[in-house]
Each structure stands twice: as C-alpha cells, then as structure tokens.
Design a protein around this motif. Sequence first.
Motif, PDB file in Angstrom:
ATOM      1  N   HIS A 157      36.171  79.165  -1.127  1.00 33.35           N
ATOM      2  CA  HIS A 157      35.809  78.791   0.241  1.00 33.35           C
ATOM      3  C   HIS A 157      35.926  77.291   0.486  1.00 33.35           C
ATOM      4  N   GLU A 158      36.110  76.543  -0.591  1.00 36.54           N
ATOM      5  CA  GLU A 158      36.261  75.101  -0.412  1.00 36.54           C
ATOM      6  C   GLU A 158      37.714  74.687  -0.208  1.00 36.54           C
ATOM      7  N   LEU A 159      38.595  75.668  -0.199  1.00 39.49           N
ATOM      8  CA  LEU A 159      40.005  75.357  -0.011  1.00 39.49           C
ATOM      9  C   LEU A 159      40.442  75.778   1.385  1.00 39.49           C
ATOM     10  N   SER A 160      41.473  75.136   1.884  1.00 41.44           N
ATOM     11  CA  SER A 160      42.007  75.554   3.183  1.00 41.44           C
ATOM     12  C   SER A 160      42.821  76.821   2.990  1.00 41.44           C
ATOM     13  N   GLY A 161      43.138  77.503   4.103  1.00 44.50           N
ATOM     14  CA  GLY A 161      43.897  78.744   4.022  1.00 44.50           C
ATOM     15  C   GLY A 161      45.184  78.578   3.230  1.00 44.50           C
ATOM     16  N   GLY A 162      45.910  77.540   3.530  1.00 40.77           N
ATOM     17  CA  GLY A 162      47.182  77.319   2.858  1.00 40.77           C
ATOM     18  C   GLY A 162      47.005  77.011   1.377  1.00 40.77           C
ATOM     19  N   MET A 163      45.918  76.339   1.051  1.00 44.23           N
ATOM     20  CA  MET A 163      45.692  76.027  -0.361  1.00 44.23           C
ATOM     21  C   MET A 163      45.395  77.304  -1.135  1.00 44.23           C
TER      22      MET A 163
ATOM     23  N   ASP B  12      32.544  65.349   6.292  1.00 37.52           N
ATOM     24  CA  ASP B  12      32.568  65.099   4.851  1.00 37.52           C
ATOM     25  C   ASP B  12      32.061  66.334   4.136  1.00 37.52           C
ATOM     26  N   TYR B  13      32.774  66.756   3.109  1.00 36.03           N
ATOM     27  CA  TYR B  13      32.257  67.839   2.270  1.00 36.03           C
ATOM     28  C   TYR B  13      31.836  67.245   0.949  1.00 36.03           C
ATOM     29  N   ARG B  14      30.588  67.492   0.599  1.00 32.64           N
ATOM     30  CA  ARG B  14      30.103  67.050  -0.699  1.00 32.64           C
ATOM     31  C   ARG B  14      30.741  67.960  -1.739  1.00 32.64           C
ATOM     32  N   ARG B  24      36.521  63.679   2.548  1.00 26.21           N
ATOM     33  CA  ARG B  24      36.560  63.551   4.002  1.00 26.21           C
ATOM     34  C   ARG B  24      37.645  64.480   4.538  1.00 26.21           C
ATOM     35  N   ALA B  25      37.220  65.641   5.032  1.00 25.79           N
ATOM     36  CA  ALA B  25      38.186  66.644   5.482  1.00 25.79           C
ATOM     37  C   ALA B  25      38.757  66.285   6.843  1.00 25.79           C
ATOM     38  N   VAL B  26      37.931  65.700   7.698  1.00 15.49           N
ATOM     39  CA  VAL B  26      38.384  65.277   9.026  1.00 15.49           C
ATOM     40  C   VAL B  26      37.874  63.865   9.248  1.00 15.49           C
ATOM     41  N   GLU B  44      49.808  69.008   8.000  1.00 12.13           N
ATOM     42  CA  GLU B  44      49.877  69.384   6.606  1.00 12.13           C
ATOM     43  C   GLU B  44      48.851  70.475   6.280  1.00 12.13           C
ATOM     44  N   SER B  45      49.198  71.307   5.319  1.00 13.81           N
ATOM     45  CA  SER B  45      48.226  72.287   4.837  1.00 13.81           C
ATOM     46  C   SER B  45      47.074  71.547   4.170  1.00 13.81           C
ATOM     47  N   GLY B  46      45.848  71.863   4.605  1.00 19.13           N
ATOM     48  CA  GLY B  46      44.684  71.181   4.056  1.00 19.13           C
ATOM     49  C   GLY B  46      44.337  69.884   4.769  1.00 19.13           C
ATOM     50  N   SER B  47      44.936  69.674   5.946  1.00 17.50           N
ATOM     51  CA  SER B  47      44.704  68.405   6.634  1.00 17.50           C
ATOM     52  C   SER B  47      43.468  68.437   7.520  1.00 17.50           C
ATOM     53  N   GLY B  48      42.802  69.583   7.608  1.00 17.35           N
ATOM     54  CA  GLY B  48      41.555  69.610   8.358  1.00 17.35           C
ATOM     55  C   GLY B  48      41.628  70.312   9.700  1.00 17.35           C
ATOM     56  N   LYS B  49      42.711  71.023   9.964  1.00 20.07           N
ATOM     57  CA  LYS B  49      42.861  71.692  11.269  1.00 20.07           C
ATOM     58  C   LYS B  49      41.799  72.774  11.471  1.00 20.07           C
ATOM     59  N   SER B  50      41.634  73.630  10.458  1.00 20.56           N
ATOM     60  CA  SER B  50      40.639  74.694  10.604  1.00 20.56           C
ATOM     61  C   SER B  50      39.240  74.110  10.702  1.00 20.56           C
ATOM     62  N   THR B  51      38.999  73.029  10.006  1.00 23.71           N
ATOM     63  CA  THR B  51      37.678  72.402  10.080  1.00 23.71           C
ATOM     64  C   THR B  51      37.424  71.898  11.498  1.00 23.71           C
ATOM     65  N   VAL B  52      38.432  71.298  12.121  1.00 16.07           N
ATOM     66  CA  VAL B  52      38.304  70.865  13.508  1.00 16.07           C
ATOM     67  C   VAL B  52      37.975  72.071  14.401  1.00 16.07           C
ATOM     68  N   PHE B  92      40.379  83.296  14.334  1.00 15.16           N
ATOM     69  CA  PHE B  92      40.331  82.753  12.979  1.00 15.16           C
ATOM     70  C   PHE B  92      41.694  82.807  12.314  1.00 15.16           C
ATOM     71  N   GLN B  93      41.854  81.909  11.339  1.00 14.36           N
ATOM     72  CA  GLN B  93      43.141  81.789  10.669  1.00 14.36           C
ATOM     73  C   GLN B  93      43.530  83.047   9.894  1.00 14.36           C
ATOM     74  N   ASP B  94      42.546  83.647   9.201  1.00 11.95           N
ATOM     75  CA  ASP B  94      42.901  84.715   8.269  1.00 11.95           C
ATOM     76  C   ASP B  94      42.449  86.074   8.799  1.00 11.95           C
ATOM     77  N   THR B 209      49.004  75.531  14.629  1.00 13.65           N
ATOM     78  CA  THR B 209      50.131  76.315  14.117  1.00 13.65           C
ATOM     79  C   THR B 209      50.968  75.513  13.141  1.00 13.65           C
ATOM     80  N   HIS B 210      51.771  76.241  12.353  1.00 19.95           N
ATOM     81  CA  HIS B 210      52.777  75.579  11.520  1.00 19.95           C
ATOM     82  C   HIS B 210      54.160  75.803  12.098  1.00 19.95           C
ATOM     83  N   ASP B 211      54.203  76.569  13.179  1.00 20.37           N
ATOM     84  CA  ASP B 211      55.489  76.909  13.772  1.00 20.37           C
ATOM     85  C   ASP B 211      55.823  75.863  14.845  1.00 20.37           C
TER      86      ASP B 211
END
Lengths: 286, 319, 284
Positions: A157-163, B12-14, B24-26, B44-52, B92-94, B209-211
């Motif tokens: 859960h600490e990873l993003s979807g793509g990760m 920030d995620y501890r 710092r995710a966002v 980028e994947s993991g750049s914080g979009k879903s967190t936003v 949601f993304q998934d 999106t990534h598209d």
Amino acid sequence: MSAPLLSIDDLTVEYRTARPVRAVDHVSIEIAPGEIFGLAGESGCGKSTLAYAVTRLLQPPAEIVGGAIRWTPDGADPLDVLGLDGRELRAFRWSEISMVFQGAMNALNPVHTVRSQIEDVFVDHRSGLSRTERRARAEELLATVGIDPRHLTSYPHELSGGMRQRVMIAIALALRPRLIVMDEPTTALDVVVQRTILDEIDRLRSELGFAVLFITHDLGLLLEISDRVGIMLSGRLVEQGSSRQIQDAPRHDYTQHLLRSFPSLRGDMPATGTRYVDREPERRPS
Amino acid sequence: MTTLEVRHLTKDYRSHRGHGAALRAVDDFSVRVTAGETVALVGESGSGKSTVAKMAVRLVTPTAGEVLLDGVAPARGGRADKRYRSRVQMVFQDPFSSLNPSLPIAYQLARPLRIHGVVRSAAEEERELLRLMEAVNLSPAKEVLRKYPHELSGGQRQRVAIARALAPRPEVLIADEPVSMLDVSIRLEILQLLDDLKRENDLAVLYITHDLATARHFSSRIVVMRRGRVVERGRSDDVILTPVHPYTQLLVRAAPDPASGPFAVDLQRYERHPEVTLGALDPDLDTWPEDAHWARDWRDDDADRSLVEELTGLAAASR
Amino acid sequence: MLGRRGSWKLRVGLTICAVFAVVAVLAPFLVHHPNRSGPDGLQPPSLHHLFGTTDIGQDVFKQVLAGTTGSVTIGVVAGALTVALSMLFGVGGAFLGGLWDDAGSLLSNVFLVLPGLPLLIIVTDYVDSRSVLVIALVIAIVSWAGAARVLRSQTLSVRSRDYVDAARVAGESRWRLMLREILPNLMPIIASQFVFGALGAILAEAGLSFLGLGAANGASWGSILFFAQNAQAITLGAWWWFVPPGLCIAILGAALGLINFSIDERINPRLRAAAQAPRRGGKR
Ligand SMILES: Nc1ncnc2c1ncn2[C@@H]1O[C@H](COP(=O)(O)OP(=O)(O)OP(=O)(O)O)[C@@H](O)[C@H]1O
Ligand SMILES: Nc1ncnc2c1ncn2[C@@H]1O[C@H](COP(=O)(O)OP(=O)(O)OP(=O)(O)O)[C@@H](O)[C@H]1O
Ligand SMILES: [Mg+2]
Ligand SMILES: [Mg+2]
C-alpha cells in the motif's frame, strides 16, 4: 518459423453461469520460442480468460469445453497442458511459464514487504539460492523494472499503482521462464517507464530466449513490439498476422475500426466514440 | 458553476519503520478545475498523482495546503463529508480493488443513488441503473447488474467504477486513470460521455492519465508532474506540441504515435518560444493567467541533472 | 462456490457437528439422572448398558450423552464469547482507532503474555460456582486475546482496501462502512475464530475437568474422564469408561478442525484465486 513452443488448438472456454458465457470461442494460436505474440481486442472479449487457460488458472464456473494446449520446449516431447496435475502443474507454472495478471496492482499480499514476496518466489520453487543470493536477485529484479531498492522494505500500500505493477513484472521475470504471459502489465505506467521496461524485457528475451504473450489495448505499442499480433472480438480470434501485415493491410472490419479509432498524439483527432457492432454472431447459426 | 481548487498541497509519508527521512510524495501542488472544463494530470509513475486525487476527495489528509470548493474550505465531519462527496466524486485507479468483492454490482451502484437522494422510488432506481449501464456501454445491463465484480473483465469493472462515480451526478469528477483498461473504441466513447457531461451539465473533470493522446484531445489544459512537483503546465496543444521541460519532452518522445513523424528533442526549445515562462517557483493561482505556458526551470536543478544528460544524449543521437 | 475441491472437509465437519449438536439438545430430554448409580459396577458394554458401567454402576452411555450437552455448550458459549470480545477489541479498535484502539491493544497484549492454563486453573479454583456457563466464560476471558490481535490486523488490512475508500467517497456512513463493507469480508475469519475458540474451549474444559476443576457433577466429557481416572479405570482395564468420552472429544475436535481448514482454504482464494496464485504455498 521454428516449431511452436506453445500451441493453442481450437480452444473453447465457457463460464457456466445462469446464462453461460462463451468467453473463448475456437481460438488457435501458436507461439514460437523467443517470439512476442501480441493480443488485443474489445474489452470483455476473453483475452484474460485465454491467458488463464494457458496458465491453467481458470476456476469454476469456467470450463474448458473443447480444444487442446500443447507445450513443446526445445524438441522435447509435447506436453498436454490441460492434462497436467499436481506437482507437474506446479513445476510447469512459474518455472516454465509465468504470468503478470491484469489485476496485478492488487495481487501483492498486503501484509508482507516487497522483499519477502520476491524472495518467496525463489523459496517456493526451490531455486537452490542462498539467502544472500536471493537478496541480491531481488534487488537486481527491482532495478530491472526501475524501482529504487529502498522500496524493498515497503509494503504494497506504500507503492503507487504503477510501482506495484512493476513489482509484479519483476516477480514474473524472477524464475526465467520460457514463456511470460503479460495481461495488460503496463496500464499504470507512464510511457517513459513503459518503454524502458519493454526494452529491458526485449534485452532479456534476446539473452535468455523466452517468449511473451502480451495483452494490451495499446495498439500502437503492440504493433511496435510484437512479432505477430492477434485480434479478438467476443471470444473469437478474428485476425492474426505479422505486425506489419496487421498495420498495413488489416483484413477484418474490427481491426480496421480499431486502427482508425486510434487518436494520434501530435496529429488530429479521429472521428470519436463510434461503437463497433459485432454482426457475426447473428450471421452464424449457433 | 463549481470550481475545485487545490492549493499548495504537500504530502509527506513517514517511512513505516519510523527511521529515515519522510518521503515527500506531493510537493507544493496547485491546480484549479472550473466547471465545464477538463484538466489532465499526467506524469511519471509514482509522481504523486493518485495522492493528489485522494487529497482532493479528502481521503488523505494533506501535510500542508488546502482544498477549496467554490473558494471555501469545506467543513470537517461526517455530514460535511457527505455533502462534499455529493458534489465531488472520484474514479479509483485500480478497478480490481475498488469494487467490493462480496457485493453485487447493482448494490454498489444503487447505494450512491440512494445516499444522495438521486432516486426516490425503486422504479426510478431501476431506470437510473439501466441508464448508467447504457451510458458506460455495459450490456446486457440487467445481467451485469446481477453479477459480482470477479465475474467481470478488467475493462468491465472499470466501467462499473465510472458509473458509480457518475451516479450521484457530481459537479466535479476526479478520474484516476479511468479508461486505462479499455479498448480504444470504448475508451473514446467514455471520454466522449465525460465530454458531453462537461458541456451539458457543467461537469469539471480532473483527468489523470498516462495516455497523452487522449489527454491532449479531451482536455483544455495539461499539468505534468514528476517526483511530486509540477514540471510543466499550459494549454494541451502547447504542452504536447511544444514541450519545453526535459521530462515532458521525454514523455512526448516515448508515446507511440505512428501517424506522425519522430519527435525531435530540443533542450533549447524555450529560446524560440518566448511565450513560455520558466520559473523555479510554482505560479500563483490567483495572479497567473490560466492558459499561460509554464515550465519549471531545470537548468540548475540537481533533481533534473540525469534527465538533462539523457536528453542531451538523445538529441545528439538524432542529429 | 460450493462443489469445489476441499469442500468434502466442510461437509464431513458440518455433519459431525450437527450430530453432536442434536445429541446435545436432545440429551436432557432423553436422559434423566445420568449419574444415578446401579447395582452392577464395572460392567463391560452390553445391550443393557451400551457403553458399560462405572465402578458404582452408573451407565456410561447416559453419562456421555449428558456430557455432550455440557461440552458442546461450553464450546458454543466460549466460542461466541471469544468472538464477541475479539470483535469488540479487535474490530472496534481497528475501526474506531484512538484511545479505544490503544486500550484494546494493551489489554490484549497483557492477556496474550499471561500463561493461559495456569491462569485458567487459578481462576476456576477461585470462582465458587462451577456451572458450565461460568467455566465457558472463564475460558473465553483467558483466550480471546490472540483472536483479537488477528482480527485487528485483518480489519486494518480490509479497511485500507480501495473499495472501502470508494464506499466512503460514495458517501456511506461509518456504520454502514463497518457493517456492509468491512464485516462481510471479515466473516470467514470470524467464523474460523468461532470454530477455533469452540475447539480450544472443549479441550481446555476437558483438561480442567481432568484436573478436577471442571463443571460440577460430571456434566461434561472431561469430568467423566476425571472420575475414570480417579477410579483407576485404566489399571482396572475398564476401557469402556474412558474411551467413549475420549473419542467424542477427538471426533468433535477433528470435525471442528476440518471446518476450520475449509474456511481457511476459502479465505485465501476468495474471489481472488488468480491473484493469489503466485503465492501458492506462501504465507498468509
Ligand atoms: N467468473 C466469471 N463468471 C462469469 N462470467 C465471467 C467470469 N469471468 C469473466 N466472465 C466474462 O467473460 C468474458 C471475458 O472476460 P475476460 O476477463 O476474459 O475479458 P478480457 O478480454 O480480458 O477483457 P478486458 O480487456 O476488459 O480485461 C466477459 O464478458 C466477462 O464478463
Ligand atoms: N500510504 C503510503 N505510505 C507511504 N508512501 C506512499 C503511500 N502512498 C503513496 N506513497 C508514495 O508516494 C509516491 C506517490 O504515489 P502515488 O500513488 O500518488 O503515485 P502516482 O503518481 O499515482 O503513480 P502511478 O502512476 O504509478 O499510479 C510513491 O513514491 C509512493 O511510494
Ligand atoms: Mg482482461
Ligand atoms: Mg496512481
């Protein structure tokens, strides 16, 4: 073309629910060693079902009602995949054939770290690696898919979807199987990472010689990376051929429809939102 | 007319072990989405979009920054949350984890209808459910409604998730990769549906999106994220056709686009485009003209060093 | 979902439990005065005394029937109490968080490190009334903590799933989230904890009774064993005295175990058979 590694012969799969669904309808595909076979098609047309059949992961109410799947590694005797059982099946899966599921983002165990889940693959399949070797391999695999090794101690859960998707790709590569089935493995990846990973898979493929069954909706990508491509529509394989041929001279209506619908990034927008109506089932006596 | 604004969001995620620096995710993210407009968020994947996205629907509490609906920060608490969510919805993304495995589709779609009082009778509910199913092209509707999530394909689940988000007739939709598992034809159909809602019902959409192709064609503006920060923003055509930041250039270059010629990377592009503003700090939403083209200055930014090297290599190779 | 591989375990387990349950319910009506002594001491099984008699001529068959009521009651009550307590502290803690969670965690940790059997012995020795219900209560209090811990971590894991967040975004209230989204997905675990709790309680009670700390006046299988042991049934060769209650414990225990296994099998592949596949044989 050399002798096929995997040959799917006239396979038919049904979901025996209240109203049975024929998810795969007389499909025949051959995949040669080291080949990338791309599969695209309408959403819900049975691609994942086909992938599950090949890896023998179908669960009731799914039932294989006809056809055969044969597996022929380097000139050995053909193996009847549908007849495999128990230990043989276990050995076949993951060390001969592995799979990245479509729901890969959701497939990691939430209560274990990434490291333990990657290392478990080696433990479960008696790879004979020592503890330190396993650690090193886990790090190496993560690097292959472009994830910082500090995420080894992360929980899913600490990873993003793509990760998470990339971790699943790493796990599928772990045992160096002869065939990797990838069911929409890159839906959550940006195009840069996607390209890096596909290049990496391609490099590994030429080094280790595995074959790939690649399922995606991204036709542009599919045509680019695949040797041959198949197009599915409501359970049927309506067209297959080399990437070149599909791209330049698509024969089936649906293939043409798909290619036409594809929006161009820097070009113009195509006529959008037209629904494709499959007329074939009406024409055929069922 | 509804406007969703997020200002200077930081998260920030501890790390779970308690030691080590927080992640710092966002990092200081701001965007404004107004009624009748789609803003695309790519990166980028993991750049914080879903967190936003999750901060915008108030599932994740920001470390700093605020979320404003029509200029006011909504109150906290169960009631206020419910009111907020009748106006702001999320896909949601998934789709494999965002549908409850033990409840039938009909239940999961009917709940938001009932909670937000969209329907008043069973007959109305039935009609509304069928309408939603038709809108997202799921047929036969009655049968799909009876099914459980595991009996649907990935793309079918994704469409259920979209239908659920649209059920309360929101004014703002935050869609986290809503069409990633759909074939092109259905993908365009769904995006067309959102486009129509946007035009007819003044829906505001944040489209993650990534598209890149659909991002360009279905949204008026694009925001590009990398490592928690915005690296480029502007009108869709500007960002895609004249990308300035090295990361955006890499993205555009990597996107499959068989119909056009190869994309030429060019680190000096900004010099020929004086309308592009380079800045080290994010522009201020209040004073910044919405449509202006902005890129983060990468020239003396350590985080972008390797990116610039890679791009220089690519530019040299293509010359 | 039935008819899958492994469901024979469930069927066999449920059938055996059902038989014992029926016996437990009917025994009080069928058997009067199970402990009344008779003239024929230590008779081997015969048509007249199906399971033979004890040293003072009590009918072992009647005692076993009556004991079934006691043992099964203890199992059910203790199982239910274990589940109730573990839900209160485990699910409640994880869901409400804050002070309640801290208190629940602390309490369950304390109970976890307390050694179970000695505590049981002390507490049962201390309480005056030795009714079946009291024994069940004591067993449950001593053994809920492990279950609560498991349930807490499971609740946390279910709660962090996207579909719970999605339901929250759909506007569900806290209670509905709990009752419709989270609890149903915990049901298999709760069921398995009930079964496990019942099994543990039946065994614990047998142990206690054997030590002479069980329910008063031979109301359970364990207490039959206690009296058999006291009268040196083994040296006397009176196997019919201790084998039937012993077998009953073993069979019911095995049946509960089977149910538990099949629940476990179901939890894992639960609707996510494919997703779980890479973890076959892995941990969970
Ligand atoms: N367990 C099930 N029970 C009943 N029907 C099912 C089940 N699983 C899948 N189906 C149906 O079988 C058909 C094929 O599903 P499949 O998952 O193979 O599609 P797909 O081609 O992978 O689609 P997508 O691209 O959307 O993932 C769908 O119509 C789906 O509704
Ligand atoms: N609960 C969490 N705890 C710790 N770190 C987290 C958590 N959620 C996200 N992160 C981290 O925050 C970063 C951003 O994650 P996010 O899911 O927002 O990315 P994303 O842009 O949606 O990526 P993708 O396109 O791959 O879905 C990632 O590095 C991730 O590891
Ligand atoms: Mg699929
Ligand atoms: Mg994401």
